[in-house]
Design a protein around this motif. Structure first.
Motif, short mmCIF file in Angstrom:
data_model
loop_
_atom_site.label_atom_id
_atom_site.label_comp_id
_atom_site.label_asym_id
_atom_site.label_seq_id
_atom_site.Cartn_x
_atom_site.Cartn_y
_atom_site.Cartn_z
N ARG A 98 0.85 -1.18 0.00
CA ARG A 98 0.00 0.00 0.00
C ARG A 98 0.89 1.24 0.00
NH1 ARG A 98 -3.49 2.53 4.18
NH2 ARG A 98 -5.50 3.04 3.24
N VAL A 99 0.54 2.23 -0.82
CA VAL A 99 1.36 3.43 -0.92
C VAL A 99 0.45 4.63 -1.19
CG1 VAL A 99 1.78 3.02 -3.39
CG2 VAL A 99 3.33 4.50 -2.10
N GLU A 100 0.82 5.76 -0.60
CA GLU A 100 0.01 6.98 -0.73
C GLU A 100 0.55 7.88 -1.83
OE1 GLU A 100 -1.78 10.67 2.00
OE2 GLU A 100 -0.43 9.18 2.89
N ASP A 137 -1.63 3.73 -13.19
CA ASP A 137 -1.44 2.59 -14.09
C ASP A 137 -0.02 2.04 -13.96
OD1 ASP A 137 -4.00 2.80 -15.01
OD2 ASP A 137 -3.48 3.82 -16.88
N TRP A 138 0.96 2.95 -13.89
CA TRP A 138 2.35 2.51 -13.75
C TRP A 138 2.55 1.74 -12.44
CZ3 TRP A 138 5.98 3.45 -9.98
CH2 TRP A 138 7.28 3.03 -10.26
N ALA A 139 2.00 2.27 -11.36
CA ALA A 139 2.18 1.63 -10.06
C ALA A 139 1.48 0.28 -10.00
CB ALA A 139 1.65 2.54 -8.95
N VAL A 158 3.04 -3.36 -5.60
CA VAL A 158 1.95 -2.42 -5.29
C VAL A 158 0.61 -3.12 -5.42
CG1 VAL A 158 0.81 -0.26 -5.91
CG2 VAL A 158 3.30 -0.43 -6.05
N ARG A 159 -0.18 -3.06 -4.35
CA ARG A 159 -1.51 -3.66 -4.38
C ARG A 159 -2.62 -2.65 -4.18
NH1 ARG A 159 -1.23 -8.74 -5.04
NH2 ARG A 159 -3.49 -8.93 -4.74
N ALA A 160 -2.27 -1.49 -3.60
CA ALA A 160 -3.30 -0.48 -3.36
C ALA A 160 -2.67 0.90 -3.29
CB ALA A 160 -4.06 -0.77 -2.07
N LEU A 161 -3.36 1.87 -3.86
CA LEU A 161 -2.98 3.27 -3.77
C LEU A 161 -4.04 4.01 -2.97
CD1 LEU A 161 -2.08 3.93 -7.52
CD2 LEU A 161 -0.50 3.28 -5.69
N PHE A 162 -3.61 4.98 -2.18
CA PHE A 162 -4.61 5.79 -1.50
C PHE A 162 -4.19 7.25 -1.51
CE2 PHE A 162 -1.71 4.88 1.92
CZ PHE A 162 -1.80 5.94 2.81
N ARG A 170 -7.63 -0.12 -5.58
CA ARG A 170 -7.05 -1.45 -5.36
C ARG A 170 -6.89 -2.19 -6.67
NH1 ARG A 170 -6.46 -2.67 -0.25
NH2 ARG A 170 -5.94 -4.83 -0.83
N ARG A 171 -5.92 -3.10 -6.67
CA ARG A 171 -5.67 -3.90 -7.86
C ARG A 171 -6.89 -4.77 -8.16
NH1 ARG A 171 -0.27 -7.35 -8.10
NH2 ARG A 171 0.57 -5.23 -8.02
#
Length: 355
Positions: free
Chosen positions: A282-284, A308-310, A316-320, A354-355
């Motif tokens: 998980r990354v912000e 999209d890149w991440a 990487v499984r989730a961005l917030f 999320r992915r």
């Protein structure tokens, strides 16, 4: 900010030839170059070959691979003439760097398959400094380049390496050529040119530690900004990047990017990661735009591209992203990029993808 330039290439080459010239009468083929498997002659030819290859790829705007040629010396070329070849190929790289427009990139294989003019200058300087050290060590000659050159190579090509007590010993350690107190020996290494991600009308251009330092101190970071830029959030993010670099936890692919308009090469904002992904992947993400660039869809294009890149990465499984509750424009950006609302209070709302 001290940007890498053609002058740095010339300075590095001058230091190389001055250090090695006292030994031109020796048999360089019979002496191993420091810790390398090559002899001193082969190593010197390699330096010249890299310099001309970097010049060609930058000047030729190579895109998908190295230009298909290599340097070949005439049979019987002596050591003095070999140093002259290094001087000449260094001058060609310096000229290519000086004449390349800002933002132009050429092919380089690792790690992101391209480099800009500063990157090619830094790689050329690195090749000269490190291999001059190797040859000089093999020949028993003294050699130490200026601290400014070594530090510039570190801040432009080794953003993942925590600064040490002095630049030159740190560069030698980072490339497996020496020891540094308190750090384990390096047995495998690489350098990093900055990552660039295409995003419709924009390019997300990775900000290096040298540029981050300049931005955090009120400079432009080497970018041409539209009026009113860079915005304060970009300067703060650059400061966080610099702190991560100085403490040895910066990962270049999870840094900060300047949002550069392709139509005129001007920066309109900043976007990037607060850190590398945590153990759960998980990354912000955070971003801002200069006021004059708002309302044009730039942030949405950039966020979609970065997401999209991440999400294409295994780690990487989730961005917030967190947004002020009353910032309706920013909330619309994350929603258009596919993020969904996961929490809300009086001050902030949180979105996740999320992915």
């Amino acid at each position: 900010m001290r940007a890498m330039s053609g002058d740095d290439v010339i300075e590095a080459v001058a230091g190389c030839t001055a250090a090695l010239r006292p030994a031109v009468g020796g048999d360089w083929r019979a002496v191993r170059a420091g810790r390398l498997e090559w002899d001193c002659h082969t190593t010197a030819v390699h330096v010249a070959d890299d310099l001309i290859a970097y010049a060609a790829n930058l000047a030729g705007r190579a895109r998908d691979g190295y230009l298909p040629f290599e340097l070949t010396l005439d049979e019987g070329t002596g050591n003095a003439d070999l140093l002259h070849v290094i001087e000449t190929t260094g001058a060609l790289l310096a000229a290519a760097v000086r004449t390349a427009p800002p933002g132009v990139r050429g092919f380089h294989s690792y790690p992101f398959r391209s480099a800009d003019r500063e990157g090619f200058a830094a790689m050329g300087v690195a090749e000269v400094l490190l291999h001059t050290h190797d040859i000089a060590e093999g020949l028993g000659l003294p050699y130490e380049p200026s601290a400014d050159l070594a530090e510039s190579v570190l801040t432009w090509l080794f953003p993942h390496v925590q600064p040490g007590p002095a630049p030159w010993p740190t560069l030698l350690w980072a490339t497996g050529r020496g020891e540094l107190p308190g750090r384990a020996p390096v047995t495998a290494w690489t350098w990093y040119n900055n990552l660039v991600i295409g995003a419709g009308r924009l390019d997300l251009v990775g900000i290096r530690p040298a540029a981050a330092r300049d931005l955090s101190l009120g400079g432009d970071g080497g970018f041409e900004w539209i009026e009113g830029g860079p915005y304060e959030g970009t300067r703060q993010a650059a400061g966080f990047l610099l702190k991560a670099y100085e403490t040895g936890v910066h990962r270049p692919e999870f840094g900060v990017f300047a949002l550069v308009r392709r139509e005129d090469g001007r920066a309109v904002g900043g976007m990037g990661f607060h850190s590398a992904p945590d153990e759960e992947g998980r990354v912000e993400i955070g971003y801002d735009l200069t006021e004059g660039a708002r309302g044009n869809g730039y942030a949405t294009e950039a966020l979609r591209a970065l997401a999209d890149w991440a999400m294409a990465r295994d780690d990487v499984r989730a961005l917030f992203a967190t947004v002020e509750t009353g910032n309706t424009a920013s909330r619309a950006v994350v929603a258009r990029a596919g993020f969904v609302l996961v929490s809300e209070d009086a001050d902030e709302v949180a979105y996740e993808l999320r992915r």
